[in-house]
Design a protein around this motif. Structure first.
Motif, mmCIF file in Angstrom:
data_model
loop_
_atom_site.group_PDB
_atom_site.id
_atom_site.type_symbol
_atom_site.label_atom_id
_atom_site.label_comp_id
_atom_site.label_asym_id
_atom_site.label_seq_id
_atom_site.Cartn_x
_atom_site.Cartn_y
_atom_site.Cartn_z
ATOM 1 N N THR A 189 7.601 24.888 -25.851
ATOM 2 C CA THR A 189 8.529 25.876 -26.400
ATOM 3 C C THR A 189 8.026 27.281 -26.150
ATOM 4 O O THR A 189 8.785 28.174 -25.746
ATOM 5 C CB THR A 189 8.708 25.639 -27.920
ATOM 6 O OG1 THR A 189 9.225 24.329 -28.127
ATOM 7 C CG2 THR A 189 9.656 26.670 -28.518
ATOM 8 N N LYS A 190 6.737 27.509 -26.391
ATOM 9 C CA LYS A 190 6.153 28.833 -26.174
ATOM 10 C C LYS A 190 6.281 29.227 -24.701
ATOM 11 O O LYS A 190 6.634 30.370 -24.378
ATOM 12 C CB LYS A 190 4.680 28.825 -26.575
ATOM 13 C CG LYS A 190 3.882 30.004 -25.993
ATOM 14 C CD LYS A 190 3.153 30.796 -27.015
ATOM 15 C CE LYS A 190 2.418 31.956 -26.363
ATOM 16 N NZ LYS A 190 1.744 32.829 -27.299
ATOM 17 N N LYS A 191 5.998 28.272 -23.809
ATOM 18 C CA LYS A 191 6.077 28.572 -22.378
ATOM 19 C C LYS A 191 7.495 29.007 -21.991
ATOM 20 O O LYS A 191 7.670 29.994 -21.261
ATOM 21 C CB LYS A 191 5.652 27.333 -21.586
ATOM 22 C CG LYS A 191 5.673 27.505 -20.081
ATOM 23 C CD LYS A 191 5.063 26.306 -19.363
ATOM 24 C CE LYS A 191 5.840 25.045 -19.584
ATOM 25 N NZ LYS A 191 5.336 23.918 -18.767
ATOM 26 N N ASN A 192 8.482 28.293 -22.481
ATOM 27 C CA ASN A 192 9.867 28.642 -22.168
ATOM 28 C C ASN A 192 10.236 30.024 -22.710
ATOM 29 O O ASN A 192 10.940 30.805 -22.045
ATOM 30 C CB ASN A 192 10.809 27.594 -22.742
ATOM 31 C CG ASN A 192 10.677 26.249 -22.051
ATOM 32 O OD1 ASN A 192 10.257 26.179 -20.888
ATOM 33 N ND2 ASN A 192 11.019 25.184 -22.744
ATOM 34 N N LEU A 193 9.762 30.336 -23.903
ATOM 35 C CA LEU A 193 10.043 31.637 -24.490
ATOM 36 C C LEU A 193 9.365 32.763 -23.711
ATOM 37 O O LEU A 193 9.917 33.851 -23.560
ATOM 38 C CB LEU A 193 9.590 31.661 -25.949
ATOM 39 C CG LEU A 193 10.464 30.853 -26.926
ATOM 40 C CD1 LEU A 193 9.773 30.752 -28.274
ATOM 41 C CD2 LEU A 193 11.840 31.486 -27.070
ATOM 42 N N ILE A 194 8.176 32.505 -23.215
ATOM 43 C CA ILE A 194 7.473 33.513 -22.415
ATOM 44 C C ILE A 194 8.274 33.845 -21.157
ATOM 45 O O ILE A 194 8.496 35.012 -20.825
ATOM 46 C CB ILE A 194 6.062 33.023 -22.041
ATOM 47 C CG1 ILE A 194 5.133 33.086 -23.257
ATOM 48 C CG2 ILE A 194 5.478 33.855 -20.894
ATOM 49 C CD1 ILE A 194 3.779 32.465 -23.016
ATOM 50 N N PHE A 195 8.710 32.815 -20.460
ATOM 51 C CA PHE A 195 9.485 33.062 -19.238
ATOM 52 C C PHE A 195 10.808 33.749 -19.549
ATOM 53 O O PHE A 195 11.288 34.568 -18.774
ATOM 54 C CB PHE A 195 9.709 31.749 -18.487
ATOM 55 C CG PHE A 195 8.521 31.285 -17.704
ATOM 56 C CD1 PHE A 195 8.010 32.047 -16.663
ATOM 57 C CD2 PHE A 195 7.903 30.075 -17.994
ATOM 58 C CE1 PHE A 195 6.904 31.627 -15.921
ATOM 59 C CE2 PHE A 195 6.810 29.640 -17.269
ATOM 60 C CZ PHE A 195 6.307 30.414 -16.231
ATOM 61 N N ALA A 196 11.394 33.437 -20.705
ATOM 62 C CA ALA A 196 12.651 34.079 -21.096
ATOM 63 C C ALA A 196 12.441 35.533 -21.501
ATOM 64 O O ALA A 196 13.324 36.378 -21.321
ATOM 65 C CB ALA A 196 13.303 33.309 -22.246
ATOM 66 N N SER A 197 11.245 35.841 -22.037
ATOM 67 C CA SER A 197 10.996 37.179 -22.582
ATOM 68 C C SER A 197 10.781 38.241 -21.507
ATOM 69 O O SER A 197 11.036 39.417 -21.719
ATOM 70 C CB SER A 197 9.766 37.149 -23.491
ATOM 71 O OG SER A 197 8.571 37.037 -22.718
ATOM 72 N N GLY A 198 10.277 37.830 -20.348
ATOM 73 C CA GLY A 198 9.944 38.806 -19.310
ATOM 74 C C GLY A 198 8.583 39.447 -19.504
ATOM 75 O O GLY A 198 8.164 40.285 -18.698
ATOM 76 N N ASN A 199 7.863 39.084 -20.555
ATOM 77 C CA ASN A 199 6.511 39.588 -20.801
ATOM 78 C C ASN A 199 5.531 38.452 -20.545
ATOM 79 O O ASN A 199 5.387 37.542 -21.373
ATOM 80 C CB ASN A 199 6.385 40.075 -22.252
ATOM 81 C CG ASN A 199 7.205 41.320 -22.496
ATOM 82 O OD1 ASN A 199 6.805 42.425 -22.151
ATOM 83 N ND2 ASN A 199 8.390 41.137 -23.085
ATOM 84 N N TYR A 200 4.901 38.512 -19.390
ATOM 85 C CA TYR A 200 4.117 37.382 -18.931
ATOM 86 C C TYR A 200 2.623 37.625 -19.114
ATOM 87 O O TYR A 200 2.144 38.760 -18.978
ATOM 88 C CB TYR A 200 4.398 37.122 -17.443
ATOM 89 C CG TYR A 200 5.855 37.159 -17.099
ATOM 90 C CD1 TYR A 200 6.749 36.239 -17.653
ATOM 91 C CD2 TYR A 200 6.354 38.131 -16.220
ATOM 92 C CE1 TYR A 200 8.101 36.285 -17.347
ATOM 93 C CE2 TYR A 200 7.696 38.185 -15.908
ATOM 94 C CZ TYR A 200 8.573 37.262 -16.474
ATOM 95 O OH TYR A 200 9.909 37.321 -16.169
ATOM 96 N N PRO A 201 1.858 36.559 -19.370
ATOM 97 C CA PRO A 201 0.402 36.705 -19.334
ATOM 98 C C PRO A 201 -0.035 36.873 -17.886
ATOM 99 O O PRO A 201 0.715 36.550 -16.953
ATOM 100 C CB PRO A 201 -0.081 35.369 -19.907
ATOM 101 C CG PRO A 201 0.972 34.401 -19.489
ATOM 102 C CD PRO A 201 2.270 35.158 -19.588
ATOM 103 N N ASP A 202 -1.244 37.350 -17.701
ATOM 104 C CA ASP A 202 -1.753 37.469 -16.330
ATOM 105 C C ASP A 202 -2.006 36.089 -15.720
ATOM 106 O O ASP A 202 -1.828 35.888 -14.522
ATOM 107 C CB ASP A 202 -3.059 38.275 -16.324
ATOM 108 C CG ASP A 202 -2.860 39.685 -16.847
ATOM 109 O OD1 ASP A 202 -1.791 40.269 -16.583
ATOM 110 O OD2 ASP A 202 -3.771 40.212 -17.532
ATOM 111 N N ILE A 203 -2.422 35.133 -16.571
ATOM 112 C CA ILE A 203 -2.800 33.800 -16.110
ATOM 113 C C ILE A 203 -2.139 32.737 -16.987
ATOM 114 O O ILE A 203 -2.144 32.847 -18.214
ATOM 115 C CB ILE A 203 -4.337 33.621 -16.158
ATOM 116 C CG1 ILE A 203 -5.022 34.537 -15.132
ATOM 117 C CG2 ILE A 203 -4.736 32.172 -15.936
ATOM 118 C CD1 ILE A 203 -6.530 34.611 -15.306
ATOM 119 N N PHE A 204 -1.575 31.725 -16.348
ATOM 120 C CA PHE A 204 -1.144 30.513 -17.043
ATOM 121 C C PHE A 204 -2.222 29.455 -16.814
ATOM 122 O O PHE A 204 -2.503 29.085 -15.670
ATOM 123 C CB PHE A 204 0.190 30.011 -16.495
ATOM 124 C CG PHE A 204 1.367 30.862 -16.876
ATOM 125 C CD1 PHE A 204 2.037 30.656 -18.072
ATOM 126 C CD2 PHE A 204 1.802 31.876 -16.028
ATOM 127 C CE1 PHE A 204 3.141 31.438 -18.419
ATOM 128 C CE2 PHE A 204 2.896 32.662 -16.361
ATOM 129 C CZ PHE A 204 3.566 32.446 -17.566
#
Length: 541
Positions: A101-116
């Motif tokens: 769920t968190k991963k999907n929200l990250i991609f939806a938010s447009g604010n990405y971590p430097d590293i997955f």
């Protein structure tokens, strides 16, 4: 709650989650800075070899699932990596159970971590987010900044094929575990029952297995005077009933895997439509009717199954090792299941681990230094790095007895307690699909008699009997993936429901042709066609 209120609540929850994630993006760097910008994140700041990796300190954000045992900032392995590389990681964890769920929200938010990290990026996600430019193509970075991983690819061309998307790019690095051949947890016999029934030769055919399970039911091998023995028990895995034993029993009828497999002639099959799958259902229905398959196998939890085993009731079951279900100490008295064959095949089909789990490490477009990030992860694909992330720093849980031969020994667990539980407090590579390579040298000197016995059981019962990979790790094209995803949702549900109905007798096997027609209409033939095309493309690549 009515549908409108429920939808509104979900939308509000998603909006709040996206807003919260706005603070979880890259470390203050926009896409324009990238690898060609100025400052500590530029390529000029990155050494192509040796340590530290960067000339000036660098901070990168990293998102990963967390098993909830230790704060990653306090892990000795990550502290050692910061000292070694000069790179500080700002960790953004989410519980393993809710990470998708968190991963999907990250991609939806447009604010990405430097590293997955250990994010379990599926091939579909890699294609989707790589195609959108969110994930950075890695192949040029590998060539220039990842000598360890490049060497692995050069020596194992199939790995490169399996992690390269149809557009020619590599968007994520995998977990590589070639020395772990198990496709799924093995099945194990209860050695106490074998001894009580004077069994000295394990079953080799489905009929011999049936006879043994019948003896368990009728002859009181636990010696308590009650007919409470359970010959074969299973429990749902992620909602998938019988998954822990299905692969091994399908093999008796020539089927390598529960969905898609390729035969020795490079023909791809959709398992639920195969005649061998019908034979499997027929055999399992026989076990069910004769009360040899636990009637709670479609509903009980893993803990409930273990409770029965620890009450000395279960004869055959699946787990990483037998003692993990039976309780007590590791024992060489509980032999690994020898794959059996039916009279329909010359030998059992034995599935072997692919050795590659895709999507373990990826770099986002907002990463200020893809070069440094690639050098950081490349260390984990070396012996030294894999050793550090697997066992922790030398002097904590282990030490060299002869470094020239890489021979080691275990040290007492600090403060006592369980070794694996303590390992989980010092390294992130515990219980998650983290980037690594498992090398035999890592275990040199650390394997005890029980480990050697398990390795021998694996060799003689699985590998020597012709175990092979059922289907390679590969990519589908976006159109193929869309079609498979659309079909799979309903198809998988129907197939699993009908498996249970056929086995329990709620649906007579006389209705097989009707079932087959339904599967075809839902896309079974098309599934085989799509994967055949993808396999042919993979083989030629």
């Amino acid at each position: 709650m009515n549908k409108m209120k429920k939808s509104g609540a979900l939308l509000l929850s998603a909006a709040m989650s996206v807003a919260l994630l706005a603070g979880c993006g890259s470390s203050g760097n926009d896409e324009a800075k990238g690898a060609n910008g100025s400052g500590s994140g530029t390529a000029d700041n990155v050494a192509k070899e040796g340590f530290p990796i960067v000339k000036e300190p660098l901070t990168l954000t990293l998102t990963a699932p967390d098993v909830g045992i230790q704060n990653w900032d306090n892990m000795k392995v990550l502290q050692e990596m910061e000292k070694l590389t000069g790179i500080h990681l700002k960790i953004q964890n989410a519980p393993k159970e809710s990470f998708e769920t968190k991963k999907n929200l990250i991609f939806a938010s447009g604010n990405y971590p430097d590293i997955f990290y250990a994010a379990g990026l599926t091939t579909a996600e890699q294609m989707n987010y790589g195609g959108q430019g969110i994930l950075v193509p890695l192949e040029n970075l590998i060539d220039s900044y990842a000598p360890n991983f490049k060497k692995i690819l050069d020596e194992n061309p199939d790995i490169r094929k399996s992690i390269t998307a149809p557009d020619g790019h590599i968007y994520a690095l995998p977990v590589i575990e070639f020395n772990q051949p198990w496709y799924r947890n093995p099945m194990w016999y209860n050695g106490d029952f074998l001894k009580a029934l004077h069994v000295t030769k394990l079953p080799e055919t489905t009929e011999e297995l049936y006879t043994y399970l019948k003896r368990v039911k009728d002859e009181d091998p636990n010696g308590n005077g009650k007919k409470d023995e359970i010959p074969l028990s299973s429990s749902p895995s992620n909602g998938n009933s019988l998954r822990d034993i299905r692969t091994w029993l399908l093999g008796a009828f020539g089927i390598y895997e529960e969905e898609i497999y390729v035969d020795d002639n490079d023909k791809v099959h959709y398992t639920p439509m195969e005649e061998g799958y019908k034979d499997y259902l027929t055999y399992m229905n026989r076990l069910w009717n004769d009360d040899l398959l636990d009637h709670e196998s479609f509903s009980q939890t893993a803990e409930q199954k273990k409770a029965k085993a620890q009450n000395n009731q279960v004869a055959l079951f699946s787990d990483w090792n037998a003692y993990m279900t039976k309780g007590g100490e590791p024992s060489m008295d509980d032999p690994m299941f020898l794959p059996v064959k039916s009279d329909k095949v010359d030998k059992p089909a034995i599935a072997m681990n692919k050795g590659i789990t895709p999507g373990a490490f990826a770099i986002s477009k907002t990463n200020p230094s893809p070069e440094a990030s690639m050098r950081w992860v490349d260390y984990i694909y070396s012996y030294e790095g894999a050793m550090l992330f697997n066992k922790g720093p030398e002097g904590v849980l282990w030490k060299y007895t002869d470094k020239s031969t890489l021979t080691k020994e275990y040290l007492p667990v600090p403060g006592g307690g369980d070794r694996e539980e303590y390992r989980a407090t010092i390294t992130p590579n515990y219980g998650i699909p983290a980037p690594t390579i498992s090398l035999p040298e890592i275990q040199k000197g650390l394997l005890g008699d029980f480990d050697e016995w398990v390795a021998n059981e694996t060799q003689t019962k699985l590998i020597d009997n012709g175990a092979r990979i059922p289907f390679p790790t590969l990519f589908l094209t976006p159109d193929e993936q869309t079609e498979v995803t659309t079909m799979s949702a309903d198809l998988n549900t129907y197939v699993r429901q009908m498996e249970a109905k056929f086995i329990t007798g709620n649906e007579p096997l006389a209705n097989w042709d009707k079932y087959l027609d339904t599967v075809k209409k839902m896309g079974g033939d098309r599934m085989a066609e799509i994967y055949q095309t993808a396999y042919d493309r993979w083989k030629k690549s």
